[in-house]
Design an enzyme around this catalytic site. Structure first.
Site, PDB file in Angstrom:
ATOM      1  N   CYS A 152     -10.456  63.052 -27.332  1.00  0.00           N
ATOM      2  CA  CYS A 152      -9.452  63.954 -28.155  1.00  0.00           C
ATOM      3  C   CYS A 152      -9.224  63.136 -29.646  1.00  0.00           C
ATOM      4  O   CYS A 152      -8.355  63.628 -30.196  1.00  0.00           O
ATOM      5  CB  CYS A 152      -8.403  64.373 -27.433  1.00  0.00           C
ATOM      6  SG  CYS A 152      -7.460  62.867 -27.019  1.00  0.00           S
ATOM      7  N   GLN A 196      -6.710  71.215 -19.937  1.00  0.00           N
ATOM      8  CA  GLN A 196      -7.456  71.533 -21.038  1.00  0.00           C
ATOM      9  C   GLN A 196      -6.723  72.674 -21.668  1.00  0.00           C
ATOM     10  O   GLN A 196      -6.733  73.713 -21.219  1.00  0.00           O
ATOM     11  CB  GLN A 196      -8.939  71.714 -20.986  1.00  0.00           C
ATOM     12  CG  GLN A 196      -9.767  70.321 -20.547  1.00  0.00           C
ATOM     13  CD  GLN A 196      -9.657  69.372 -21.682  1.00  0.00           C
ATOM     14  OE1 GLN A 196      -9.358  69.673 -22.718  1.00  0.00           O
ATOM     15  NE2 GLN A 196      -9.871  68.137 -21.182  1.00  0.00           N
ATOM     16  N   GLU A 228      -8.000  57.870 -11.261  1.00  0.00           N
ATOM     17  CA  GLU A 228      -6.842  58.305 -12.108  1.00  0.00           C
ATOM     18  C   GLU A 228      -5.458  57.688 -11.814  1.00  0.00           C
ATOM     19  O   GLU A 228      -5.319  57.565 -10.640  1.00  0.00           O
ATOM     20  CB  GLU A 228      -6.844  59.826 -11.745  1.00  0.00           C
ATOM     21  CG  GLU A 228      -5.660  60.673 -12.228  1.00  0.00           C
ATOM     22  CD  GLU A 228      -5.489  60.677 -13.718  1.00  0.00           C
ATOM     23  OE1 GLU A 228      -4.345  60.356 -14.044  1.00  0.00           O
ATOM     24  OE2 GLU A 228      -6.411  60.863 -14.520  1.00  0.00           O
ATOM     25  N   TYR A 236     -10.194  58.119 -15.969  1.00  0.00           N
ATOM     26  CA  TYR A 236      -9.298  59.121 -16.328  1.00  0.00           C
ATOM     27  C   TYR A 236      -9.764  60.646 -15.815  1.00  0.00           C
ATOM     28  O   TYR A 236      -9.852  61.579 -16.675  1.00  0.00           O
ATOM     29  CB  TYR A 236      -9.213  59.421 -17.940  1.00  0.00           C
ATOM     30  CG  TYR A 236      -9.300  57.826 -18.537  1.00  0.00           C
ATOM     31  CD1 TYR A 236      -8.036  57.116 -18.949  1.00  0.00           C
ATOM     32  CD2 TYR A 236     -10.646  57.448 -18.978  1.00  0.00           C
ATOM     33  CE1 TYR A 236      -8.185  55.859 -19.396  1.00  0.00           C
ATOM     34  CE2 TYR A 236     -10.398  55.984 -19.820  1.00  0.00           C
ATOM     35  CZ  TYR A 236      -9.294  55.301 -20.073  1.00  0.00           C
ATOM     36  OH  TYR A 236      -9.347  54.178 -20.401  1.00  0.00           O
ATOM     37  N   GLU A 277     -12.011  67.527 -31.351  1.00  0.00           N
ATOM     38  CA  GLU A 277     -12.536  66.716 -30.033  1.00  0.00           C
ATOM     39  C   GLU A 277     -13.906  66.763 -30.033  1.00  0.00           C
ATOM     40  O   GLU A 277     -14.648  67.616 -30.642  1.00  0.00           O
ATOM     41  CB  GLU A 277     -12.075  67.733 -28.890  1.00  0.00           C
ATOM     42  CG  GLU A 277     -10.677  67.907 -28.822  1.00  0.00           C
ATOM     43  CD  GLU A 277     -10.031  67.759 -27.314  1.00  0.00           C
ATOM     44  OE1 GLU A 277     -10.880  67.584 -26.481  1.00  0.00           O
ATOM     45  OE2 GLU A 277      -9.033  67.692 -27.376  1.00  0.00           O
ATOM     46  N   ASP A 287     -13.036  60.132 -20.384  1.00  0.00           N
ATOM     47  CA  ASP A 287     -12.318  61.254 -21.042  1.00  0.00           C
ATOM     48  C   ASP A 287     -10.856  60.498 -21.329  1.00  0.00           C
ATOM     49  O   ASP A 287      -9.800  61.046 -20.678  1.00  0.00           O
ATOM     50  CB  ASP A 287     -12.219  62.537 -20.411  1.00  0.00           C
ATOM     51  CG  ASP A 287     -11.317  63.651 -21.184  1.00  0.00           C
ATOM     52  OD1 ASP A 287     -11.117  63.450 -22.478  1.00  0.00           O
ATOM     53  OD2 ASP A 287     -11.416  64.479 -20.560  1.00  0.00           O
TER      54      ASP A 287
END
Length: 365
Positions: free
Chosen positions: A321, A188, A237, A216, A355, A296
């Site tokens: 995002c 981030q 992931e 994710y 976001e 996410d």
């Protein structure tokens, strides 16, 4: 107003943030009319990573960025006020060293910074030439003098001086969470807003129970604090680097109720539906009592199969995002779920980027 990249305009920040709030409220009015939780950013030194081209003109070199409308004309960047204080401290020191040492300067193409709130820094120097032992000695001297971790990259080369990661410490509701952040893995960019994102996600999860599925998961940024809110967590992931970092970060934070699975959200969704595939069987999904899914996703949002997967959960906690794909996904889920809470996280002040967060809950009946 100067158009030099990375400038800050604190006097304009509140008005720009208000515009973002109004845009988000208008866009989501068809699916949500409640309050929007707003998390502002510091108005300067908020970006923890940055990359610059290195432009050479005769005996002089400088950091540069480019206007997309004039991609051939470099814009000199002597400082970068949106960047962290560590980035701004290092920029002139690094450029001075580049000018003084031809080994560091010769065919240097790009510089990348990754920094933390605790003043750690990893700098990557990217070259259009093969790096040799002479360069490595200069790089070691540079890393020692500046107190940084350093990586040299060129075609088929990656030389690590020190470590290829930094360790970030985020404080959320008074609790410290530590994360190994590896070069070239996703992090981030606005650490202080990230702390607020974690705070909001924890707040939404507090009334929930059972087990959590996360898609994710990256290096475990949300996984670790959310693990305290659920009995068990299965997090997936696709990136090998991120999976290794996530597993390390679980140990770093003493987390024992999380399993990390290396699998894309798309493949997991298919496996969830069919029950087929070695990895799906290894996860023993029937042992979990899932109540909530946390996602996410990238800017493209959830694909159709993953939309159908999350539809099976009572609660969907979604960090986005890209509000446009978030809205599209919410609209696809409207027949079964309703939005209970929304948030705006201003990760990128002085830009149009927004976001958002949303909590969706299954409709009665």
């Amino acid at each position: 107003m100067s158009d030099r990249p990375g400038q800050v305009y604190p006097a304009q920040y509140e008005a720009q943030l208000t515009d973002k709030i109004n845009q988000l409220r208008m866009a989501f009015e068809p699916v949500y009319t409640g309050a929007i939780d707003v998390y502002a950013s510091p108005d300067a030194h908020f970006r923890m990573r940055a990359e610059f081209r290195v432009w050479h003109e005769g005996e002089r070199s400088y950091f540069a960025m480019f206007d997309p409308e004039n991609p051939r004309d470099p814009i000199e960047v002597p400082d970068f006020p949106i960047g962290s204080e560590t980035i701004n401290r290092l920029m002139p020191l690094l450029m001075e060293a580049i000018h003084q040492d031809s080994e560091l300067r010769y065919r240097l193409f790009q510089v990348e910074f990754l920094t933390t709130l605790s003043d750690e820094a990893l700098v990557t120097l990217v070259y259009h030439r093969k790096l040799d032992e002479t360069w490595e000695q200069s790089a070691r001297d540079l890393a020692e003098n500046l107190g940084i971790e350093l990586i040299g990259r060129s075609r088929k080369q990656r030389i690590v001086i020190g470590r290829d990661y930094v360790t970030e410490c985020l404080v959320v509701n008074g609790q410290k969470f530590r994360y190994r952040q590896i070069e070239n893995s996703f992090t981030q960019p606005n650490a202080q807003v990230c702390e607020k994102m974690l705070e909001w996600a924890i707040q939404q999860a507090e009334p929930l129970s059972g087990d959590l599925l996360e898609l994710y998961c990256g290096l475990g940024t949300f996984t670790i604090p959310l693990s305290y809110q659920f009995d068990r967590v299965l997090a997936t992931e696709i990136s090998k680097t991120s999976v290794r970092a996530a597993e390390h970060n679980l140990g770093l934070n003493g987390i024992e109720n999380v399993v990390i699975g290396r699998m894309s959200a798309e493949d997991f969704s298919v496996g969830w539906r069919t029950g087929e595939g070695r990895r799906i069987k290894e996860y023993q999904l029937d042992r979990y009592q899932f109540s909530t899914v946390f996602v996410d996703p990238p800017r493209s949002g959830l694909d159709d199969d993953t939309v159908e997967l999350v539809r099976e959960f009572d609660h969907i906690l979604y960090i986005s995002c890209n509000p446009e794909t978030l809205l599209a996904n919410i609209q696809a889920l409207q027949s079964t779920h309703e939005v209970k809470r929304m948030a705006l996280f201003d990760q990128f002040p002085y830009s149009h980027h927004r976001e958002a967060g949303a909590l969706l809950t299954r409709r009665p009946g």
